[in-house]
Design an enzyme around this catalytic site. Structure first.
Site, short mmCIF file in Angstrom:
data_model
loop_
_atom_site.label_atom_id
_atom_site.label_comp_id
_atom_site.label_asym_id
_atom_site.label_seq_id
_atom_site.Cartn_x
_atom_site.Cartn_y
_atom_site.Cartn_z
N HIS A 220 -11.55 -2.93 -4.94
CA HIS A 220 -10.60 -1.66 -4.52
C HIS A 220 -10.33 -2.22 -3.06
CE1 HIS A 220 -9.20 2.27 -3.01
NE2 HIS A 220 -10.36 3.03 -2.95
N HIS A 257 -6.33 -3.23 -14.05
CA HIS A 257 -6.41 -1.45 -12.58
C HIS A 257 -7.78 -0.23 -13.95
CE1 HIS A 257 -5.44 2.27 -10.71
NE2 HIS A 257 -5.48 1.80 -9.48
N ASP A 309 -2.23 -5.11 -4.90
CA ASP A 309 -2.61 -5.91 -4.31
C ASP A 309 -2.46 -7.72 -4.20
OD1 ASP A 309 -4.32 -4.00 -2.81
OD2 ASP A 309 -5.51 -4.07 -4.51
#
Ligand SMILES: CC(C)(COP(=O)(O)OP(=O)(O)OC[C@H]1O[C@@H](n2cnc3c(N)ncnc32)[C@H](O)[C@@H]1OP(=O)(O)O)[C@@H](O)C(=O)NCCC(=O)NCCS
Length: 364
Positions: A220, A257, A309
């Site tokens: 995460h 994802h 990210d």
């Protein structure tokens, strides 16, 4: 027979008016508005107001809410002392989790779960979490806690305090856009955690502490810190890094994802543009070239696309922000999203209590 869905993939767990991911059109909608658009056109405080109060503030409300966040940024000395008492090598996410937990008893509304009290707590949590994040390095290295500059916005204060000076003008707007892109993303693991905690009618601080604990994991929020490794290399070195890891069946952080399976995360797409522009401004496009090359390589080799990210790590690196603060920065923004979910959960509460499909022995 109960139907078991591993990881609750695709299972609707709540009805919500906060955020949806429009996968078809690759848009994230927050309270009816496009996240990519509001990130570029509004301040973080305005977006936090949208999440917590349900609408974008008018000029007066924006002024008042920005002032409220500035006033609420003060952190009690006792909380500063708690975080300072941790070992210097504590990971900043653990220090943050401890700090937010220690804030709870100082909140006069702690156990009042009414929407009005929850909105007051939300503003305090957004303000104080941001300042704690900005001071994590000071606290862990036993330096003086630095106060925010009231004339500057919340995101800019965090950038300035984390960088400890030397902030260049080109950094301010992209940092704030990226900060806002992190603010809310429907039922991510940390948000679900926060809602489960809130559903027991526990307080908002507990829910945020749970959210922080979930966010730390490398699958995460912790992915942005890990994703930075690849940006130590040039294009050829990065390709070698990826190939070696894929050969060993390891994951490349910042790719893949659960929701976006067939294309780039729209937040990553915008951050890629910010990175390209920022590289042009500093006159060095190495990070952009590495990122773009790895993006193409991963699509070709694994059919996987970058998530936020990956590009966030590249942009933070260009801004010379130390990697161990990437996830705390994510948290300082996402706290507004968690708070909105706690308010919604407790306003129409139903305790989460799912079932398990038993696979163990039956002896008698
Ligand atoms: C985010 C994530 C947990 C989503 O997982 P998911 O969609 O449920 O995908 P799965 O874990 O089921 O993986 C499916 C396949 O893709 C592979 N895969 C998924 N992400 C991968 C990555 N980042 N690098 C390499 N391979 C990856 C898995 O190894 C698996 O391969 P296999 O079928 O050969 O075993 C996963 O993509 C991941 O671990 N990414 C890296 C961490 C990250 O960036 N997290 C931030 C998310 S915003």
């Amino acid at each position: 027979m109960m139907q078991y869905v591993p990881g609750l993939e695709g299972v609707p767990a709540v009805e919500s008016r906060i955020c949806t991911i429009d996968v078809e059109n690759r848009r994230i909608i927050i309270r009816g508005k496009s996240l990519e658009k509001i990130a570029q056109e509004h301040s973080f405080e305005e977006v936090a107001h949208l999440l917590i109060h349900g609408h974008l503030p008018d000029a007066d409300e924006a002024k008042q809410f920005t002032r409220l966040i500035a006033v609420e940024r003060r952190v009690p000395n006792a909380v500063v002392d708690v975080v300072k008492s941790l070992p210097a090598e504590t990971h900043p996410m653990d220090a943050l989790r401890t700090g937010v937990s220690a804030l709870a008893p100082f909140d006069p509304d702690l156990d009042d779960t009414s929407p009005e009290a929850n909105k007051r707590k939300a503003a305090r949590l957004v303000a104080k979490t941001g300042l704690l994040v900005a001071n994590l390095d000071n606290l862990l290295t036993r330096r003086t806690f630095a106060e925010a500059d009231e004339t500057r916005g919340h995101a800019e204060n965090i950038l300035r305090l984390i960088r400890g000076g030397g902030v260049e003008d080109w950094m301010i707007k992209p940092f704030e856009i990226l900060f806002i892109l992190y603010v809310e993303h429907e039922l991510a693991a940390s948000t679900f955690t926060a809602r489960v905690i809130a559903s027991t009618l526990a307080d908002m601080y507990g829910a945020v502490v749970g959210g922080l604990a979930a966010l730390k994991g490398p699958l995460h929020g912790g992915a942005n810190e890990k994703a930075t490794e690849i940006f130590e290399y040039d294009v050829a070195g990065a390709e070698k890094y990826v190939r070696e890891r894929l050969e060993r069946k390891e994951r490349i952080m910042g790719f893949g994802h659960r929701v976006y399976r067939r294309g780039i995360d729209p937040r990553a797409e915008l951050t890629k543009r910010l990175l390209e522009e920022a590289c042009a401004k500093v006159g060095d496009d190495r990070l952009y070239r590495v990122a773009d090359h790895v993006e193409r390589l991963m699509e070709k080799e694994k059919g996987l696309y970058p998530n936020l990210d990956f590009y966030a790590a590249a942009l933070y690196k260009l801004m010379k922000i130390p990697p161990r603060f990437y996830t705390p920065i994510f948290a300082a923004s996402r706290v507004a999203g968690w708070a909105a979910h706690v308010i919604e959960q407790q306003a129409e509460n139903r305790l989460f209590r799912p079932r398990a499909v038993y696979k163990g022995p039956l002896e008698d």
